[in-house]
Write an enzyme that holds these catalytic residues in place. Structure first.
Site, PDB file in Angstrom:
ATOM      1  N   SER A  44       4.806  -3.627   3.091  1.00 58.33           N
ATOM      2  CA  SER A  44       4.893  -4.407   1.850  1.00 58.33           C
ATOM      3  C   SER A  44       3.678  -4.262   0.946  1.00 58.33           C
ATOM      4  O   SER A  44       3.711  -4.736  -0.193  1.00 58.33           O
ATOM      5  CB  SER A  44       5.104  -5.889   2.173  1.00 58.33           C
ATOM      6  OG  SER A  44       6.416  -6.118   2.628  1.00 58.33           O
TER       7      SER A  44
ATOM      8  N   LYS B 271       4.356  -2.893  -2.378  1.00 65.95           N
ATOM      9  CA  LYS B 271       4.849  -3.753  -3.456  1.00 65.95           C
ATOM     10  C   LYS B 271       3.845  -3.837  -4.606  1.00 65.95           C
ATOM     11  O   LYS B 271       4.211  -4.199  -5.733  1.00 65.95           O
ATOM     12  CB  LYS B 271       5.147  -5.156  -2.930  1.00 65.95           C
ATOM     13  CG  LYS B 271       6.392  -5.262  -2.054  1.00 65.95           C
ATOM     14  CD  LYS B 271       6.632  -6.713  -1.639  1.00 65.95           C
ATOM     15  CE  LYS B 271       7.995  -6.915  -0.982  1.00 65.95           C
ATOM     16  NZ  LYS B 271       8.041  -6.508   0.429  1.00 65.95           N
TER      17      LYS B 271
ATOM     18  N   SER C  96       6.361 -12.271  -0.865  1.00 70.41           N
ATOM     19  CA  SER C  96       6.658 -10.879  -0.532  1.00 70.41           C
ATOM     20  C   SER C  96       8.154 -10.607  -0.628  1.00 70.41           C
ATOM     21  O   SER C  96       8.754  -9.936   0.222  1.00 70.41           O
ATOM     22  CB  SER C  96       6.150 -10.531   0.877  1.00 70.41           C
ATOM     23  OG  SER C  96       6.068  -9.140   1.061  1.00 70.41           O
TER      24      SER C  96
ATOM     25  N   LYS D 270      -2.421  -8.408  -1.188  1.00 70.19           N
ATOM     26  CA  LYS D 270      -1.093  -8.286  -0.583  1.00 70.19           C
ATOM     27  C   LYS D 270      -1.180  -7.896   0.881  1.00 70.19           C
ATOM     28  O   LYS D 270      -2.029  -7.090   1.267  1.00 70.19           O
ATOM     29  CB  LYS D 270      -0.278  -7.227  -1.341  1.00 70.19           C
ATOM     30  CG  LYS D 270       1.186  -7.179  -0.987  1.00 70.19           C
ATOM     31  CD  LYS D 270       1.940  -8.359  -1.565  1.00 70.19           C
ATOM     32  CE  LYS D 270       3.342  -8.449  -1.001  1.00 70.19           C
ATOM     33  NZ  LYS D 270       3.370  -8.876   0.426  1.00 70.19           N
TER      34      LYS D 270
END
Length: 383
Positions: A58, A61, A123, A225
């Site tokens: 992730s 992202k 997320s 993140k």
């Protein structure tokens, strides 16, 4: 004229030349991949397999968000615009997917600002797919655009197959590319960076907290993140600012969420404690005075066009070597700002830096009589 290389021991800045290579920084991490970057300059201070391609999970992202921020900055999208949630976004990234989600309802329309919050705080895979479809029509088209944009940003080792970081052989990045991407977001989209420090968010009646553990453990952390899949292990991209100094840290390939949390704080603390900014030369300060041939002045100062500063450890500073390279004597006429040589800085465990050295003043050429006298003096005295 002959090129000469001046090795300088400058007591004023305590530069101590070393004859043998120094060992690498005595610091390690449980992460499989790591990069610690000085945010202001983009200089990598420390790394572990930082240029090896890995599964970013992730953390990729951040590229999806960067694409959305690009659209916002260009004016093609506004924060108040609403994007529709397709059945594909709902099935692949929503409640039925078993993955991280903001619980978007199929057929609903969600404001762009809410999607940003959902992607960062929760997320949200459904949020990412919704953004991808709104901007490029389909997720495969969006992934292709992500890869192309990554190349434009200098993320040469990054390829994307989807907007979410879902496991795929073509969804690959390096820790170094992730650090560069984080720096791009921090400095090129400052108006949106505050979303990364939000610790909680509620949508569709469901309250969720930010998955970035460093936000809760270190008050100086303000983004960015986390990521986790079976293939990637646990990872995160984090940034913290203490005083005037900001660091960006990327870790990936850790065995547990607990290890990710503890390691992020430990490495950041080490980074802020170990690395300091040293000014080597101030803008316009004379690095050396070069002899001039056939000029109205016998010397011209060699100066740096900007402040020369480096982020390094005290041990690296002690091991630094500085040299000046130029052709001597410099032939008149000389214009202020004209490049006459280079300043070479060698620091243990860091790439060599070469900085242009410029003429610090104008030096006119002597007239015919002066040149003749200068030539005669050179013939008689060799000077």
């Amino acid at each position: 004229m002959k090129p000469i290389l001046h090795r300088m021991a400058l007591a004023a800045i305590a530069l101590v030349a070393i004859l043998a290579a120094r060992p690498a920084l005595a610091f390690d991490t449980t992460a499989q991949y790591a990069v610690l970057m000085d945010a202001a300059t983009g200089a990598v201070l420390w790394e572990k397999d930082g240029d090896v391609r890995m599964h970013p999970a992730s953390m990729s992202k951040l590229m999806t968000l960067s694409m959305l921020f690009d659209a916002l900055k260009s004016g093609t999208v506004k924060l108040t615009d609403e994007f529709p949630v397709s059945e594909h976004a709902w099935r692949a990234g929503g409640t039925t997917s078993g993955s991280s989600t903001m619980f978007a309802q199929v057929g609903s329309r969600i404001p762009v600002e809410v999607l940003i919050q959902g992607i960062i705080v929760q997320s949200a895979n459904d949020g990412c797919i919704t953004v991808a479809e709104a901007l490029k029509g389909s997720e495969p088209e969006f992934a292709a655009a992500m890869t192309e944009r990554a190349k434009e940003l200098g993320l040469t080792d990054s390829t994307f197959a989807n907007s979410t970081g879902w496991p795929d052989p073509n969804q690959m990045m390096t820790a170094h590319d992730l650090a560069r991407l984080a720096r791009h977001i921090i400095y090129d989209f400052p108006e949106y960076y505050h979303y990364f420090s939000e610790k909680e968010f509620t949508w569709n009646g469901i309250h969720q907290e930010n998955r970035n553990p460093a936000l809760y453990l270190d008050p100086t952390v303000d983004g960015l993140k986390t990521g986790h899949t079976e293939a990637s292990g646990f990872g995160l991209v984090v940034s913290a600012k203490r005083g005037d100094e900001r660091l960006i840290l990327v870790l990936n390939g850790m065995p547990t969420n607990k290890a990710r949390a503890e390691e992020s704080v430990r490495v950041l603390d080490w980074g802020f404690r170990s690395f300091k900014k040293y000014q080597i030369f101030a803008k316009g300060a004379a690095v050396e005075n070069a002899p001039v041939w056939q000029g109205t002045y016998s010397q011209v100062p060699l100066v740096a066009g900007n402040d020369v500063s480096l982020i390094m450890t005290p041990d690296q500073r002690k091991g630094m070597k500085v040299s000046v390279n130029y052709s001597s004597p410099v032939k008149a006429p000389i214009a202020a700002g004209q490049q006459l040589g280079t300043l070479r800085i060698e620091v243990p465990d860091k790439p060599v830096q070469e900085i242009p050295l410029l003429a610090g003043a104008n030096v006119d050429r002597l007239g015919i009589f002066g040149r003749a006298m200068n030539a005669l003096k050179h013939m008689i005295f060799g000077a």
